[in-house]
Design an enzyme around this catalytic site. Structure first.
Site, PDB file in Angstrom:
ATOM      1  N   ASN A   1       0.809  -1.225   0.000  1.00 44.45           N
ATOM      2  CA  ASN A   1       0.000   0.000   0.000  1.00 44.45           C
ATOM      3  C   ASN A   1       0.838   1.268   0.000  1.00 44.45           C
ATOM      4  O   ASN A   1       0.301   2.371  -0.086  1.00 44.45           O
ATOM      5  CB  ASN A   1      -0.954   0.012   1.190  1.00 44.45           C
ATOM      6  CG  ASN A   1      -0.235  -0.047   2.525  1.00 44.45           C
ATOM      7  OD1 ASN A   1       0.727  -0.799   2.680  1.00 44.45           O
ATOM      8  ND2 ASN A   1      -0.695   0.721   3.497  1.00 44.45           N
TER       9      ASN A   1
ATOM     10  N   ASP B   1      -2.612  -8.752   8.570  1.00 43.86           N
ATOM     11  CA  ASP B   1      -1.537  -8.553   9.522  1.00 43.86           C
ATOM     12  C   ASP B   1      -0.648  -9.784   9.437  1.00 43.86           C
ATOM     13  O   ASP B   1      -1.049 -10.879   9.859  1.00 43.86           O
ATOM     14  CB  ASP B   1      -2.104  -8.387  10.930  1.00 43.86           C
ATOM     15  CG  ASP B   1      -1.031  -8.085  11.973  1.00 43.86           C
ATOM     16  OD1 ASP B   1       0.166  -8.264  11.662  1.00 43.86           O
ATOM     17  OD2 ASP B   1      -1.395  -7.679  13.087  1.00 43.86           O
TER      18      ASP B   1
ATOM     19  N   GLY C   1       7.353  -4.978   6.262  1.00 47.20           N
ATOM     20  CA  GLY C   1       8.439  -4.815   7.210  1.00 47.20           C
ATOM     21  C   GLY C   1       8.254  -3.597   8.100  1.00 47.20           C
ATOM     22  O   GLY C   1       7.563  -2.645   7.730  1.00 47.20           O
TER      23      GLY C   1
ATOM     24  N   TYR D   1      16.437  -5.258  13.048  1.00 45.52           N
ATOM     25  CA  TYR D   1      16.092  -5.154  11.627  1.00 45.52           C
ATOM     26  C   TYR D   1      17.092  -5.928  10.768  1.00 45.52           C
ATOM     27  O   TYR D   1      16.699  -6.711   9.889  1.00 45.52           O
ATOM     28  CB  TYR D   1      16.071  -3.681  11.236  1.00 45.52           C
ATOM     29  CG  TYR D   1      15.683  -3.395   9.803  1.00 45.52           C
ATOM     30  CD1 TYR D   1      14.357  -3.491   9.400  1.00 45.52           C
ATOM     31  CD2 TYR D   1      16.645  -3.032   8.862  1.00 45.52           C
ATOM     32  CE1 TYR D   1      13.992  -3.224   8.092  1.00 45.52           C
ATOM     33  CE2 TYR D   1      16.288  -2.760   7.553  1.00 45.52           C
ATOM     34  CZ  TYR D   1      14.967  -2.856   7.161  1.00 45.52           C
ATOM     35  OH  TYR D   1      14.622  -2.590   5.850  1.00 45.52           O
TER      36      TYR D   1
ATOM     37  N   LYS E   1      16.385  -9.216   8.355  1.00 43.27           N
ATOM     38  CA  LYS E   1      16.631  -9.176   6.918  1.00 43.27           C
ATOM     39  C   LYS E   1      17.677 -10.197   6.491  1.00 43.27           C
ATOM     40  O   LYS E   1      17.593 -10.773   5.399  1.00 43.27           O
ATOM     41  CB  LYS E   1      17.048  -7.761   6.507  1.00 43.27           C
ATOM     42  CG  LYS E   1      15.932  -6.728   6.670  1.00 43.27           C
ATOM     43  CD  LYS E   1      14.718  -7.079   5.832  1.00 43.27           C
ATOM     44  CE  LYS E   1      13.669  -5.970   5.842  1.00 43.27           C
ATOM     45  NZ  LYS E   1      12.517  -6.256   4.960  1.00 43.27           N
TER      46      LYS E   1
END
Length: 233
Positions: free
Chosen positions: A11, A47, A76, A139, A143
Protein backbone atom coordinates in the site's frame (compact mmCIF):
# COMPACT_ATOMS: atom_id res chain seq x y z
CA UNK A 1 -4.40 -15.90 -18.79
CA UNK A 2 -2.77 -13.18 -16.68
CA UNK A 3 -0.64 -14.37 -13.82
CA UNK A 4 -1.71 -13.43 -10.29
CA UNK A 5 0.70 -11.62 -7.98
CA UNK A 6 0.43 -10.91 -4.26
CA UNK A 7 2.55 -8.13 -2.75
CA UNK A 8 2.55 -7.87 1.02
CA UNK A 9 2.79 -4.35 2.41
CA UNK A 10 1.86 -3.13 -1.05
CA UNK A 11 0.00 0.00 0.00
CA UNK A 12 3.01 2.34 0.09
CA UNK A 13 6.70 2.77 -0.64
CA UNK A 14 8.58 -0.05 -2.30
CA UNK A 15 5.62 -2.43 -2.07
CA UNK A 16 3.31 -0.04 -3.90
CA UNK A 17 5.90 0.63 -6.61
CA UNK A 18 6.36 -3.12 -7.07
CA UNK A 19 2.62 -3.74 -7.25
CA UNK A 20 2.16 -1.05 -9.89
CA UNK A 21 5.10 -2.38 -11.89
CA UNK A 22 3.66 -5.90 -11.90
CA UNK A 23 0.25 -4.55 -12.89
CA UNK A 24 1.88 -2.64 -15.76
CA UNK A 25 3.44 -5.96 -16.82
CA UNK A 26 -0.06 -7.38 -17.23
CA UNK A 27 -0.43 -9.29 -13.98
CA UNK A 28 -3.52 -9.33 -11.80
CA UNK A 29 -2.15 -7.82 -8.61
CA UNK A 30 -3.34 -7.96 -5.01
CA UNK A 31 -1.71 -6.10 -2.16
CA UNK A 32 -2.00 -6.51 1.58
CA UNK A 33 -2.33 -3.57 3.90
CA UNK A 34 -2.93 -2.84 7.58
CA UNK A 35 -4.34 0.67 7.01
CA UNK A 36 -4.85 3.06 4.08
CA UNK A 37 -5.40 0.69 1.13
CA UNK A 38 -4.47 2.00 -2.33
CA UNK A 39 -7.43 2.93 -4.51
CA UNK A 40 -5.99 1.62 -7.78
CA UNK A 41 -5.27 -1.99 -6.77
CA UNK A 42 -7.14 -4.95 -5.33
CA UNK A 43 -6.33 -4.76 -1.62
CA UNK A 44 -6.91 -7.17 1.25
CA UNK A 45 -6.41 -6.28 4.88
CA UNK A 46 -3.81 -8.49 6.51
CA UNK A 47 -1.54 -8.55 9.52
CA UNK A 48 1.41 -10.80 8.66
CA UNK A 49 2.00 -11.37 12.37
CA UNK A 50 -1.28 -13.29 12.57
CA UNK A 51 -1.45 -16.70 10.81
CA UNK A 52 -5.24 -16.57 10.58
CA UNK A 53 -5.14 -13.12 9.01
CA UNK A 54 -2.63 -14.37 6.43
CA UNK A 55 -4.79 -17.42 5.71
CA UNK A 56 -7.91 -15.34 5.15
CA UNK A 57 -6.08 -12.81 2.97
CA UNK A 58 -4.62 -15.50 0.71
CA UNK A 59 -8.01 -17.20 0.42
CA UNK A 60 -9.64 -13.91 -0.56
CA UNK A 61 -7.06 -13.30 -3.28
CA UNK A 62 -7.40 -16.83 -4.64
CA UNK A 63 -11.20 -16.65 -4.70
CA UNK A 64 -11.23 -13.23 -6.38
CA UNK A 65 -8.26 -13.30 -8.76
CA UNK A 66 -7.22 -16.96 -8.92
CA UNK A 67 -4.26 -18.99 -7.70
CA UNK A 68 -1.19 -16.98 -6.78
CA UNK A 69 1.69 -17.32 -9.25
CA UNK A 70 3.97 -14.60 -7.86
CA UNK A 71 4.58 -13.68 -4.22
CA UNK A 72 6.54 -10.60 -3.20
CA UNK A 73 7.17 -10.70 0.56
CA UNK A 74 7.73 -7.04 1.34
CA UNK A 75 6.05 -6.25 4.68
CA UNK A 76 8.44 -4.81 7.21
CA UNK A 77 8.86 -2.53 10.21
CA UNK A 78 11.70 -0.92 12.14
CA UNK A 79 12.14 -0.26 15.85
CA UNK A 80 15.60 1.25 15.94
CA UNK A 81 17.57 1.56 19.14
CA UNK A 82 21.10 0.89 20.36
CA UNK A 83 21.39 -2.79 21.17
CA UNK A 84 22.34 -2.19 24.83
CA UNK A 85 18.96 -0.59 25.45
CA UNK A 86 16.89 -2.50 22.89
CA UNK A 87 14.06 -4.32 24.64
CA UNK A 88 13.20 -7.92 23.91
CA UNK A 89 9.68 -6.93 22.76
CA UNK A 90 11.19 -4.49 20.22
CA UNK A 91 13.58 -7.14 18.95
CA UNK A 92 10.83 -9.75 18.76
CA UNK A 93 8.31 -7.44 17.05
CA UNK A 94 10.66 -6.73 14.17
CA UNK A 95 11.57 -10.39 13.76
CA UNK A 96 7.91 -11.39 13.92
CA UNK A 97 6.86 -8.95 11.20
CA UNK A 98 9.83 -9.08 8.86
CA UNK A 99 11.09 -12.66 9.05
CA UNK A 100 8.15 -14.60 10.44
CA UNK A 101 5.79 -12.58 8.24
CA UNK A 102 7.73 -13.70 5.17
CA UNK A 103 7.58 -17.28 6.45
CA UNK A 104 3.82 -17.12 7.01
CA UNK A 105 2.83 -15.72 3.63
CA UNK A 106 5.20 -18.06 1.80
CA UNK A 107 3.85 -21.02 3.72
CA UNK A 108 0.33 -20.00 2.72
CA UNK A 109 1.02 -19.99 -1.03
CA UNK A 110 3.80 -22.48 -1.61
CA UNK A 111 1.80 -25.71 -1.77
CA UNK A 112 -0.29 -24.44 -4.67
CA UNK A 113 2.86 -23.34 -6.52
CA UNK A 114 4.36 -26.79 -5.94
CA UNK A 115 1.20 -28.42 -7.23
CA UNK A 116 1.27 -26.31 -10.40
CA UNK A 117 5.03 -26.83 -10.65
CA UNK A 118 5.69 -23.17 -11.27
CA UNK A 119 5.92 -19.94 -9.31
CA UNK A 120 8.03 -16.93 -8.42
CA UNK A 121 8.82 -15.87 -4.85
CA UNK A 122 10.74 -12.66 -4.22
CA UNK A 123 11.78 -11.54 -0.73
CA UNK A 124 12.45 -7.84 -0.16
CA UNK A 125 15.31 -7.86 2.31
CA UNK A 126 17.77 -5.00 2.87
CA UNK A 127 21.42 -4.10 2.49
CA UNK A 128 21.38 -4.08 6.32
CA UNK A 129 21.06 -7.86 6.18
CA UNK A 130 24.37 -7.99 4.31
CA UNK A 131 26.38 -5.33 6.10
CA UNK A 132 24.76 -4.91 9.52
CA UNK A 133 23.51 -1.54 10.71
CA UNK A 134 24.18 0.46 13.87
CA UNK A 135 21.03 0.77 15.95
CA UNK A 136 19.23 -1.82 13.85
CA UNK A 137 20.35 -5.16 15.25
CA UNK A 138 16.76 -6.39 15.17
CA UNK A 139 16.09 -5.15 11.63
CA UNK A 140 19.42 -6.40 10.22
CA UNK A 141 18.91 -9.80 11.87
CA UNK A 142 15.44 -10.15 10.39
CA UNK A 143 16.63 -9.18 6.92
CA UNK A 144 19.63 -11.52 7.08
CA UNK A 145 17.22 -14.26 8.14
CA UNK A 146 15.12 -13.60 5.05
CA UNK A 147 18.17 -14.22 2.88
CA UNK A 148 18.85 -17.55 4.59
CA UNK A 149 15.19 -18.53 4.28
CA UNK A 150 15.07 -17.63 0.59
CA UNK A 151 18.23 -19.52 -0.29
CA UNK A 152 17.03 -22.61 1.59
CA UNK A 153 13.66 -22.47 -0.17
CA UNK A 154 15.40 -22.06 -3.52
CA UNK A 155 17.04 -25.44 -2.93
CA UNK A 156 13.85 -27.11 -1.73
CA UNK A 157 11.53 -25.72 -4.39
CA UNK A 158 13.72 -25.95 -7.50
CA UNK A 159 12.46 -29.47 -8.33
CA UNK A 160 8.94 -28.01 -8.50
CA UNK A 161 9.79 -25.19 -10.91
CA UNK A 162 9.46 -22.51 -8.22
CA UNK A 163 12.20 -19.88 -8.04
CA UNK A 164 13.04 -17.96 -4.87
CA UNK A 165 15.17 -14.84 -4.96
CA UNK A 166 15.97 -11.86 -2.75
CA UNK A 167 16.29 -8.17 -3.47
CA UNK A 168 18.35 -6.15 -0.97
CA UNK A 169 17.49 -2.44 -1.29
CA UNK A 170 19.90 0.13 0.05
CA UNK A 171 19.38 3.84 0.71
CA UNK A 172 15.97 4.38 -0.89
CA UNK A 173 13.63 7.37 -0.81
CA UNK A 174 10.56 6.08 1.05
CA UNK A 175 8.19 7.12 3.83
CA UNK A 176 10.62 5.56 6.31
CA UNK A 177 13.60 7.68 5.19
CA UNK A 178 11.93 10.98 4.32
CA UNK A 179 11.45 11.79 8.03
CA UNK A 180 15.18 11.65 8.79
CA UNK A 181 17.03 14.93 9.43
CA UNK A 182 18.76 16.39 6.37
CA UNK A 183 22.21 16.01 7.93
CA UNK A 184 21.60 12.31 8.49
CA UNK A 185 20.41 11.86 4.91
CA UNK A 186 23.41 13.72 3.56
CA UNK A 187 25.76 11.57 5.63
CA UNK A 188 24.27 8.32 4.34
CA UNK A 189 24.20 9.55 0.75
CA UNK A 190 27.90 10.40 0.98
CA UNK A 191 28.62 6.69 1.61
CA UNK A 192 26.84 5.54 -1.57
CA UNK A 193 29.29 5.10 -4.47
CA UNK A 194 26.67 6.34 -6.97
CA UNK A 195 26.20 9.42 -4.77
CA UNK A 196 22.42 9.47 -4.45
CA UNK A 197 19.36 7.82 -2.99
CA UNK A 198 17.58 5.19 -5.01
CA UNK A 199 13.87 5.28 -5.78
CA UNK A 200 11.17 2.75 -5.02
CA UNK A 201 10.63 2.45 -8.76
CA UNK A 202 14.24 1.34 -9.25
CA UNK A 203 13.71 -1.46 -6.72
CA UNK A 204 10.48 -2.38 -8.49
CA UNK A 205 12.32 -2.78 -11.80
CA UNK A 206 14.52 -5.50 -10.31
CA UNK A 207 11.62 -7.23 -8.57
CA UNK A 208 9.70 -7.08 -11.85
CA UNK A 209 12.50 -8.98 -13.59
CA UNK A 210 12.67 -11.65 -10.88
CA UNK A 211 8.89 -12.08 -11.11
CA UNK A 212 8.96 -12.41 -14.88
CA UNK A 213 9.29 -15.39 -17.19
CA UNK A 214 12.67 -13.99 -18.22
CA UNK A 215 14.14 -14.91 -14.83
CA UNK A 216 13.39 -18.62 -15.18
CA UNK A 217 17.05 -19.62 -14.73
CA UNK A 218 17.63 -17.41 -11.67
CA UNK A 219 17.04 -18.83 -8.20
CA UNK A 220 18.73 -18.39 -4.84
CA UNK A 221 20.14 -15.04 -5.93
CA UNK A 222 20.60 -12.05 -3.63
CA UNK A 223 20.58 -8.84 -5.67
CA UNK A 224 21.68 -5.67 -3.88
CA UNK A 225 19.98 -2.61 -5.36
CA UNK A 226 21.94 -0.09 -3.36
CA UNK A 227 24.08 2.11 -5.59
CA UNK A 228 27.13 0.13 -4.48
CA UNK A 229 26.60 0.69 -0.74
CA UNK A 230 27.27 -2.96 0.10
CA UNK A 231 30.48 -3.26 -1.95
CA UNK A 232 32.99 -5.27 0.05
CA UNK A 233 30.35 -6.75 2.34
Amino acid sequence: MSRVALVTGGNRGIGLAVARRLAADGMKVAVTYRSDPPSDLFAVQCDVRDPESVHHAVNEVEQTLGGIDVLVANSGITRDRAFAVMSEPDFAAVMDTNLMGAYRVTRAVVREMMRKREGRIVFVSSVAGLTGSVGQANYASSKAGMIGLARSLALELSPYGVTVNTVAPGWVDTDMTVRLPEKVKEGITSQVPLGRQGSAEEIAEVVGFLASEGSSYVTGAVLPVDGGLSLGA
